[in-house]
Design an enzyme around this catalytic site. Structure first.
Site, mmCIF file in Angstrom:
data_model
loop_
_atom_site.group_PDB
_atom_site.id
_atom_site.type_symbol
_atom_site.label_atom_id
_atom_site.label_comp_id
_atom_site.label_asym_id
_atom_site.label_seq_id
_atom_site.Cartn_x
_atom_site.Cartn_y
_atom_site.Cartn_z
ATOM 1 C CB CYS A 117 -0.409 -28.801 10.253
ATOM 2 S SG CYS A 117 1.118 -28.135 9.628
ATOM 3 C CB CYS A 121 10.952 -24.927 2.581
ATOM 4 S SG CYS A 121 9.372 -24.364 3.234
ATOM 5 C CB CYS A 165 6.104 -31.469 5.564
ATOM 6 S SG CYS A 165 5.538 -32.114 7.078
HETATM 7 N N1 SAH Z 1 9.576 -23.333 10.079
HETATM 8 C C1 SAH Z 1 9.399 -24.452 10.908
HETATM 9 C C2 SAH Z 1 8.008 -25.048 10.837
HETATM 10 C C3 SAH Z 1 7.371 -25.130 9.483
HETATM 11 S S1 SAH Z 1 8.110 -26.220 8.304
HETATM 12 C C4 SAH Z 1 10.433 -25.514 10.627
HETATM 13 O O1 SAH Z 1 11.143 -25.401 9.649
HETATM 14 O O2 SAH Z 1 10.544 -26.415 11.439
HETATM 15 C C5 SAH Z 1 7.512 -27.789 8.850
HETATM 16 C C6 SAH Z 1 8.349 -28.972 8.393
HETATM 17 O O3 SAH Z 1 8.209 -29.197 6.975
HETATM 18 C C7 SAH Z 1 9.842 -28.784 8.637
HETATM 19 O O4 SAH Z 1 10.389 -29.891 9.318
HETATM 20 C C8 SAH Z 1 10.358 -28.638 7.260
HETATM 21 O O5 SAH Z 1 11.685 -28.956 7.213
HETATM 22 C C9 SAH Z 1 9.457 -29.557 6.470
HETATM 23 N N2 SAH Z 1 9.561 -29.367 5.018
HETATM 24 C C10 SAH Z 1 9.807 -28.240 4.360
HETATM 25 N N3 SAH Z 1 9.856 -28.450 3.016
HETATM 26 C C11 SAH Z 1 9.629 -29.762 2.832
HETATM 27 C C12 SAH Z 1 9.524 -30.595 1.669
HETATM 28 N N4 SAH Z 1 9.662 -30.117 0.433
HETATM 29 N N5 SAH Z 1 9.250 -31.905 1.860
HETATM 30 C C13 SAH Z 1 9.078 -32.391 3.114
HETATM 31 N N6 SAH Z 1 9.149 -31.654 4.237
HETATM 32 C C14 SAH Z 1 9.434 -30.361 4.102
HETATM 33 FE FE1 SF4 Z 2 12.577 -23.330 6.453
HETATM 34 FE FE2 SF4 Z 2 10.427 -23.923 7.973
HETATM 35 FE FE3 SF4 Z 2 10.724 -21.477 6.910
HETATM 36 FE FE4 SF4 Z 2 10.191 -23.529 5.303
HETATM 37 S S1 SF4 Z 2 8.878 -22.725 6.892
HETATM 38 S S2 SF4 Z 2 11.719 -21.896 4.972
HETATM 39 S S3 SF4 Z 2 11.297 -25.183 6.351
HETATM 40 S S4 SF4 Z 2 12.056 -22.445 8.404
#
Ligand code: SAH
Ligand code: SF4
Length: 352
Positions: free
Chosen positions: A113, A127, A344
């Site tokens: 990843c 996030c 994630c």
């Molecule tokens: N920016 C991109 C890729 C990175 S985030 C995106 O948002 O798709 C990768 C994944 O982690 C995304 O599906 C995001 O929604 C998830 N994610 C973010 N914060 C999280 C959390 N606190 N718990 C579980 N998954 C989370």
């Molecule tokens: Fe949203 Fe993905 Fe950026 Fe986290 S990394 S802020 S989930 S877009």
């Protein structure tokens, strides 16, 4: 800052070194032998080595630390040349298998990843990466170097291919040109040869960029971080939804070229009492009508300071059952590496 040699797809490198056939040799040292010094490139003439040394850096990453979880997940913290840090996670999807004589019969299977930015502009409310704001894009070389470092560190031979997911820190489509160069560099047959079919770009839904990526027809897999089925809630979770609403994302997905044997993945982060009701599952089924989709349900991973909660197993299962009973392929993602904050949304920049 000097450019890193990992920045270049083979065709570009051929234009940079003379004679061009040296580019293939350099590629082999970089991506088959994982050398970390130009001086180790034994069949490259001294003069060319000196020139390379002067113009390019090999690895733009310095390891700060790595932590291994009980389930075999490893989280790497790297420092970039300008002192910022990124995280990369190695997920062991299947253990190696040995026969009764202790001989290896199956290699372990890995997915890495990787991060594409330091921080992120999208600012999702759930996030952890978003909390530190946006700092900068990674270069193609900084993206590529994450994989090379791990392969070297874990002694994974170049022909053991593994999968790449662009699901670390950052929004990959917000750094489209470095992303597409990295996809190309990874897939070079004279290099790591990780085909785009083994690479998955995860996006929060920048529909215009999904269109652009689709037009390039790279053969890449697409994952959409949907998380909500109506725009009001999605805007609360993902502020950027104001500019790119659900309808625009679904329209982009329908246009996106997907291998007939593959599915578009929809990630649905399930947050307790926010989006875990059956009415949402019902809307999701409608939304995905006619799309060759797979839904990945993700438990929200809580962290200090968040008001969101992790849903119960029971709620998660009823949501998943509803989808499956209505013809939607659905899995519940088992979070790996929670104990070392490698799951994630648990990746963030570390301040020393
Ligand atoms: N920016 C991109 C890729 C990175 S985030 C995106 O948002 O798709 C990768 C994944 O982690 C995304 O599906 C995001 O929604 C998830 N994610 C973010 N914060 C999280 C959390 N606190 N718990 C579980 N998954 C989370
Ligand atoms: Fe949203 Fe993905 Fe950026 Fe986290 S990394 S802020 S989930 S877009």
């Amino acid at each position: 800052m000097r450019a890193t040699i990992y920045d270049y797809p083979l065709e570009e490198l051929k234009n940079l070194v003379k004679p061009p056939f040296r580019a293939k040799q350099i590629y082999s040292w970089l991506y088959h032998n994982y050398v970390s010094s130009f001086d180790d490139m034994q069949n490259i003439p001294k003069t060319l080595r000196a020139e390379l040394n002067e113009k390019y850096e090999i690895s733009p990453l310095k390891i700060v630390k790595s932590e291994e979880s009980d389930d075999g997940t490893i989280k790497y913290l790297f420092e970039l040349a300008d002192g910022h840090t990124i995280e990369t996670v190695l997920l062991k999807m299947k253990d190696e298998k040995f026969n009764e004589n202790g001989e290896l019969i199956h290699h372990a299977k890995y997915t890495v990843c990787i991060s594409t930015q330091v921080g992120c502009k999208v600012g999702c409310s759930f996030c952890l990466t978003a909390k530190g704001g946006f700092i900068r894009d990674l270069s193609a070389g900084e993206i590529v170097a994450q994989i090379v470092y791990i392969k070297r560190d874990k002694h994974i031979e170049h022909n053991r291919r593994g999968n790449i997911v662009y699901m670390g820190m950052g929004e990959p489509l917000d750094n489209l040109s470095a992303l597409t160069s990295a996809i190309k560099i990874f897939s070079e047959l004279d290099g790591l040869a990780i085909s785009p079919r083994r690479q998955t770009v995860s996006t929060s839904g920048l529909s215009s960029k999904i269109d652009k990526l689709g037009e390039m027809d790279l053969g890449i897999n697409l994952a959409i971080s949907l998380h909500a089925v109506d725009d009001t809630l999605r805007e609360e979770l993902i502020p950027m939804n104001k500019a790119y609403n659900i309808a625009s994302i679904m329209a982009a997905v329908r246009k996106f070229p997907i291998d007939k044997r593959k599915r578009v993945m929809f990630e649905y982060l399930v947050i307790d009492n926010i989006n875990d009701d059956i009415a949402s599952a019902k809307k999701l089924v409608k939304l995905l009508h006619g799309i060759n989709a797979k839904v990945n349900l993700i438990y929200f991973n809580p962290y200090e300071g968040t008001s969101y909660g992790r849903p119960s197993v029971k709620k998660m299962e009823s949501f998943s059952d509803y989808l499956i009973n209505h013809g939607i392929l659905s899995t519940i993602r088992q979070s790996k590496g929670i104990d070392i904050s490698a799951a994630c949304g648990q990746l963030r920049e570390q301040t020393q």
